[in-house]
Each structure stands twice: as C-alpha cells, then as structure tokens.
Design a protein around this motif. Structure first.
Motif, PDB file in Angstrom:
ATOM      1  N   ALA A  19       0.718  -0.934  -0.163  1.00  9.49           N
ATOM      2  CA  ALA A  19       0.210   0.241  -0.109  1.00  9.49           C
ATOM      3  C   ALA A  19       0.658   1.323  -0.471  1.00  9.49           C
ATOM      4  O   ALA A  19       0.311   2.323  -0.247  1.00  9.49           O
ATOM      5  CB  ALA A  19      -0.847  -0.349   1.306  1.00  9.49           C
ATOM      6  N   ASP A  20       2.571   1.526   0.445  1.00  6.24           N
ATOM      7  CA  ASP A  20       2.777   2.748   0.448  1.00  6.24           C
ATOM      8  C   ASP A  20       3.676   2.810  -0.873  1.00  6.24           C
ATOM      9  O   ASP A  20       4.292   3.449  -1.083  1.00  6.24           O
ATOM     10  CB  ASP A  20       4.357   2.155   1.578  1.00  6.24           C
ATOM     11  CG  ASP A  20       3.777   2.253   3.074  1.00  6.24           C
ATOM     12  OD1 ASP A  20       2.133   2.719   2.683  1.00  6.24           O
ATOM     13  OD2 ASP A  20       3.779   1.405   3.883  1.00  6.24           O
ATOM     14  N   GLN A  21       3.142   1.994  -1.810  1.00  5.72           N
ATOM     15  CA  GLN A  21       4.685   1.931  -3.177  1.00  5.72           C
ATOM     16  C   GLN A  21       3.223   2.691  -4.081  1.00  5.72           C
ATOM     17  O   GLN A  21       4.327   1.742  -4.882  1.00  5.72           O
ATOM     18  CB  GLN A  21       4.822   0.529  -3.053  1.00  5.72           C
ATOM     19  CG  GLN A  21       6.151   0.574  -2.254  1.00  5.72           C
ATOM     20  CD  GLN A  21       7.008  -0.903  -2.327  1.00  5.72           C
ATOM     21  OE1 GLN A  21       7.082  -1.174  -3.924  1.00  5.72           O
ATOM     22  NE2 GLN A  21       7.124  -2.122  -1.189  1.00  5.72           N
ATOM     23  N   ASP A  73     -15.976   6.285  -7.635  1.00  2.38           N
ATOM     24  CA  ASP A  73     -15.794   7.272  -6.512  1.00  2.38           C
ATOM     25  C   ASP A  73     -15.697   6.246  -5.271  1.00  2.38           C
ATOM     26  O   ASP A  73     -15.635   6.224  -3.996  1.00  2.38           O
ATOM     27  CB  ASP A  73     -16.583   8.167  -5.623  1.00  2.38           C
ATOM     28  CG  ASP A  73     -16.902   9.315  -7.048  1.00  2.38           C
ATOM     29  OD1 ASP A  73     -16.059  10.013  -6.715  1.00  2.38           O
ATOM     30  OD2 ASP A  73     -18.111   9.516  -7.045  1.00  2.38           O
ATOM     31  N   ALA A  74     -15.259   4.985  -5.149  1.00  6.83           N
ATOM     32  CA  ALA A  74     -15.404   4.076  -4.192  1.00  6.83           C
ATOM     33  C   ALA A  74     -13.737   3.435  -4.068  1.00  6.83           C
ATOM     34  O   ALA A  74     -12.873   3.801  -4.771  1.00  6.83           O
ATOM     35  CB  ALA A  74     -15.118   2.576  -4.954  1.00  6.83           C
ATOM     36  N   ARG A  75     -13.464   2.976  -2.689  1.00  2.90           N
ATOM     37  CA  ARG A  75     -12.382   2.950  -2.071  1.00  2.90           C
ATOM     38  C   ARG A  75     -11.860   1.065  -2.251  1.00  2.90           C
ATOM     39  O   ARG A  75     -10.979   1.202  -2.855  1.00  2.90           O
ATOM     40  CB  ARG A  75     -12.320   3.154  -0.814  1.00  2.90           C
ATOM     41  CG  ARG A  75     -12.248   3.920  -0.542  1.00  2.90           C
ATOM     42  CD  ARG A  75     -11.761   4.768   0.860  1.00  2.90           C
ATOM     43  NE  ARG A  75     -12.370   3.984   2.469  1.00  2.90           N
ATOM     44  CZ  ARG A  75     -12.318   4.126   3.140  1.00  2.90           C
ATOM     45  NH1 ARG A  75     -11.257   5.013   3.407  1.00  2.90           N
ATOM     46  NH2 ARG A  75     -12.418   3.433   4.488  1.00  2.90           N
ATOM     47  N   ILE A  76     -13.571   0.441  -2.111  1.00  3.38           N
ATOM     48  CA  ILE A  76     -13.116  -0.570  -2.639  1.00  3.38           C
ATOM     49  C   ILE A  76     -14.116  -0.988  -3.827  1.00  3.38           C
ATOM     50  O   ILE A  76     -15.186  -1.081  -3.596  1.00  3.38           O
ATOM     51  CB  ILE A  76     -13.421  -1.842  -1.441  1.00  3.38           C
ATOM     52  CG1 ILE A  76     -12.994  -1.428  -0.426  1.00  3.38           C
ATOM     53  CG2 ILE A  76     -13.365  -3.118  -1.841  1.00  3.38           C
ATOM     54  CD1 ILE A  76     -12.901  -2.224   1.321  1.00  3.38           C
ATOM     55  N   GLY A 109      -6.452   2.275   7.369  1.00  3.83           N
ATOM     56  CA  GLY A 109      -4.973   2.237   7.129  1.00  3.83           C
ATOM     57  C   GLY A 109      -4.575   2.205   5.831  1.00  3.83           C
ATOM     58  O   GLY A 109      -4.631   2.799   5.146  1.00  3.83           O
ATOM     59  N   ILE A 110      -4.776   0.921   5.484  1.00  2.00           N
ATOM     60  CA  ILE A 110      -4.896   0.415   3.789  1.00  2.00           C
ATOM     61  C   ILE A 110      -5.933   2.020   2.779  1.00  2.00           C
ATOM     62  O   ILE A 110      -5.344   1.906   1.425  1.00  2.00           O
ATOM     63  CB  ILE A 110      -4.931  -0.986   3.501  1.00  2.00           C
ATOM     64  CG1 ILE A 110      -3.768  -2.149   4.767  1.00  2.00           C
ATOM     65  CG2 ILE A 110      -4.960  -1.371   2.132  1.00  2.00           C
ATOM     66  CD1 ILE A 110      -3.545  -3.084   4.670  1.00  2.00           C
ATOM     67  N   LEU A 111      -7.155   1.466   3.120  1.00  2.00           N
ATOM     68  CA  LEU A 111      -8.223   2.244   2.282  1.00  2.00           C
ATOM     69  C   LEU A 111      -7.777   3.673   2.380  1.00  2.00           C
ATOM     70  O   LEU A 111      -8.339   4.176   1.182  1.00  2.00           O
ATOM     71  CB  LEU A 111      -9.436   1.588   3.255  1.00  2.00           C
ATOM     72  CG  LEU A 111      -9.605   0.419   2.633  1.00  2.00           C
ATOM     73  CD1 LEU A 111     -10.620   0.232   3.175  1.00  2.00           C
ATOM     74  CD2 LEU A 111      -9.932   0.289   0.999  1.00  2.00           C
ATOM     75  N   ASN A 112      -6.997   4.243   3.578  1.00  2.00           N
ATOM     76  CA  ASN A 112      -6.681   5.535   3.375  1.00  2.00           C
ATOM     77  C   ASN A 112      -4.765   6.313   2.581  1.00  2.00           C
ATOM     78  O   ASN A 112      -4.788   7.068   1.854  1.00  2.00           O
ATOM     79  CB  ASN A 112      -6.086   6.025   5.047  1.00  2.00           C
ATOM     80  CG  ASN A 112      -7.421   6.690   5.478  1.00  2.00           C
ATOM     81  OD1 ASN A 112      -8.459   6.648   4.620  1.00  2.00           O
ATOM     82  ND2 ASN A 112      -7.165   6.684   6.580  1.00  2.00           N
ATOM     83  N   LYS A 113      -4.856   4.535   2.088  1.00  3.15           N
ATOM     84  CA  LYS A 113      -3.530   4.678   0.918  1.00  3.15           C
ATOM     85  C   LYS A 113      -4.253   4.746  -0.734  1.00  3.15           C
ATOM     86  O   LYS A 113      -3.405   5.291  -1.587  1.00  3.15           O
ATOM     87  CB  LYS A 113      -2.330   4.316   1.280  1.00  3.15           C
ATOM     88  CG  LYS A 113      -2.113   4.489   3.105  1.00  3.15           C
ATOM     89  CD  LYS A 113      -1.055   3.484   3.227  1.00  3.15           C
ATOM     90  CE  LYS A 113      -0.447   3.974   5.033  1.00  3.15           C
ATOM     91  NZ  LYS A 113       0.401   2.643   4.620  1.00  3.15           N
TER      92      LYS A 113
END
Length: 346
Positions: free
Chosen positions: A66-68, A141-144, A88-92
């Motif tokens: 998720a950081d990359q 507009d989705a995150r998942i 945390g992952i979904l915010n990235k």
C-alpha cells in the motif's frame, strides 16, 4: 502513470490482469504478488511474459504494498482480502478485489454460502459492486470495488434489462450455465485433471453454487423485490468461456421488436455488450480472448416464456478484464483503455 500492485498475480485471473495492464499506456506494475512463487522470476512462471515482465514475484504483504502503489488488485481466494484490509490501507490505495469478500451485502448470506467468517464486515456497505455497465457512477468514487463473479456477470447482463423493465416474473428465473475449466482456478484438483474433464460434461454445485446469492441480490436491486432463481452450472471440456441460457415467464405478451428495444435501451451505447442480430445465438468462440459480452433472446410464444442468452470469456470480462474496466473508471481513463482486443478465432 498509475502505480499498480497485483496480489495473486500467478493465478489465471492474475496473469490476465498482468497481460492486459502491460498493454495499458498509463500503468506501471510495480509489484507481482504470489505466495507460491516468492523470489521466482515472473517470466519463468509464465513464459509468455519472457522479455515483457522481468520482475521477480514478491509476497502478498498488503501493508507494505500500500505504500508503493495507487491501486491493488487482489486476485485471491475468498477470505484473503477481507482478512487483511484495514482503514490505514484504504486511506492510501484503492482496492479492486476479484474474490467474493465484498460482493454480497448481507454478512450472514456470505458466511452461509462460503462457509467462512467475514473478517472485515465494516467495509461491506461502502464496497461497490463492480459491474461497470450498471454501477459505473458509483464505481468512480469507490475505495473498494467488488469485482463480480464470472457466472454472475454473464447471467446478470443477459437478464438485467428485462428484470429492470418488469417484463419477466422475477421468481420464475432459471439459469443454466456452462464454463470452461479455467473457471476453477490454477490449483491442482483431481476433478480438473485432463482425463477427468476431457470428453465429459457435468453439472456441479446444483442448488448450492456460491454465485447464486450474488445473482439474486443484484437482480433483486433491478427488480425492486426479492428474486429467487434456480442456478445450475456445468463444467465443459474447454479452457475458456461461459455460456448462459436463462429462462423466465413473461408478464405479458411481447413482440421481438419490443424486447429488442429494451436491450438497446440499456446496452445500445455500451462498448463491451453486443446485442446480436435476430435469431443469432451467442457462442463462446466469438468472445474468446476479449472483454466483450454477446447477448440475445428468443421469445417462446407457445409457453409464454423468454430465453435469454449470453456468452463471455470467464477470465477476461468474467474476471481480469472487468477489473481493468473498473480500474479505468476509478482513475478517469477511457473505459476501454487496454481492453480493445478483438476476440480470437480460431
């Protein structure tokens, strides 16, 4: 360039995501996740990728990934994505999940049909069902994004216009579907060995197939009422493809022109859905290797029923191609970018 990571990149759907994204002009694949082939060169696993992908396979650490990257594709079995995703992952990053973890809105239904406990039910409500032709306004507009199942995509797209317009009885639907062996995944299983499958056709998952509640839920939204279907899948001795033949009672007498107008209303401007000419039945060979879905119908005046038909490539429109289509919507690209492949023949 949008940076992409793929977890499960060495499964059938995973390698198709890689193949499609290597043809996408705005993508950089930075992570090839594979629990089975860690530190092995990707092109050694799939020799068709020789001199195209030179990277090594990495693990499936979503936190690190998720950081990359900007988006993660999870082409993994049921339960994986739900067990590792967090706020945390979904915010990235955005996640396009090819499993069933976020397709079904009712947790009890998911747990009943899949036989596992859902590890992150708090994200189910916000996840968007990624059937692009129906939900594209929500997808952007989705995150998942919950990528649909292969049987499900073919079944829903074949039936949806007539359910939506109220032309058929929603509790009379019967879906007969047939799939090539790649639909069962790349894992070694005795029932999928060549000698078990060749020169044979069989029904399986009769009354119990896991795509049943997914089809019912999505058609229920279209109908505005509960839908209950009979769904029977069959395994046929071919590598790719799904063919759906669905049956339902008509609510009133209709003409070919009236029904054709309904299909054209919903699909006339869709790039990937091809409503065939009168009396032409969909065939898997005419969609193989592509993101196209061929649909058509036939009215049976004698019985007062209608037969709805569809064909698609289960690994592309039924999995990886739909995932890339969802990716394009999420990041504002043309929806068919990287997906304009003409069906292969022979």
């Amino acid at each position: 360039m949008v940076k992409v990571g793929i977890i499960g990149s060495t499964g059938y759907a995973g390698v198709e995501i890689v193949r499609l994204l290597t043809q996408h002009k705005d993508v950089e694949i930075v992570w090839f996740g594979s629990r089975s082939y860690v530190e092995e060169k990707y092109s050694n696993v799939f020799r068709n990728m020789f001199n195209i992908v030179n990277a090594e396979c990495l693990d499936d650490n979503m936190e690190e990934l998720a950081d990359q990257v900007d988006v993660i594709f999870t082409a993994t079995p049921q339960g994986f994505c739900g067990s590792v995703v967090n706020e945390g992952i979904l915010n990235k990053v955005k996640i396009i999940d090819l499993s069933a973890d976020f397709r079904i809105k009712d947790v009890e239904t998911y747990e009943k049909w899949y036989g596992i406990k859902h590890q992150s039910p708090q994200f189910i409500d916000e996840a968007v069902y990624g059937l692009c032709e129906i939900n594209r306004d929500k997808i952007k507009d989705a995150r998942i994004v919950a990528n649909p199942g292969c049987y499900t995509t073919c079944s829903i797209l074949s039936i949806y216009p007539l359910v939506k317009e109220g032309l058929i009885e929603p509790k009379s639907i019967i879906v007969d579907a047939k799939s090539g062996t790649s639909g069962a995944g790349r894992g070694a299983k005795v029932p999928n060995l060549f000698c078990e499958v060749n020169e044979n056709i069989k029904a399986y998952g009769v009354t119990t197939h896991r795509h049943t509640p997914e089809i019912e839920e999505q058609l229920g939204y279209a109908a505005g009422e509960e839908v209950m279907i009979n769904f029977t899948p069959h395994l046929v001795p071919m590598q790719r493809g799904i063919l759906v033949t669905a049956y339902a009672d008509l609510k009133k007498k209709v003409t070919y022109e009236e029904v054709k107008a309904v299909y054209d209303k919903y699909y006339g401007n869709e790039y990937f859905i091809r409503v065939l000419d009168k009396d032409v039945c969909p065939e898997t060979r005419w969609v193989e290797g592509s993101n196209f879905v061929d649909v058509n119908f036939k009215i049976d005046e004698r019985t007062g029923r209608i037969i709805m038909m569809g064909a698609l490539d289960n690994l592309i429109k039924g999995a990886a191609g739909a995932a890339v289509q969802n990716f394009n919507i999420l990041f504002g690209f043309e929806e068919n970018e990287g997906l304009k492949q003409v069906p292969m023949f022979p």
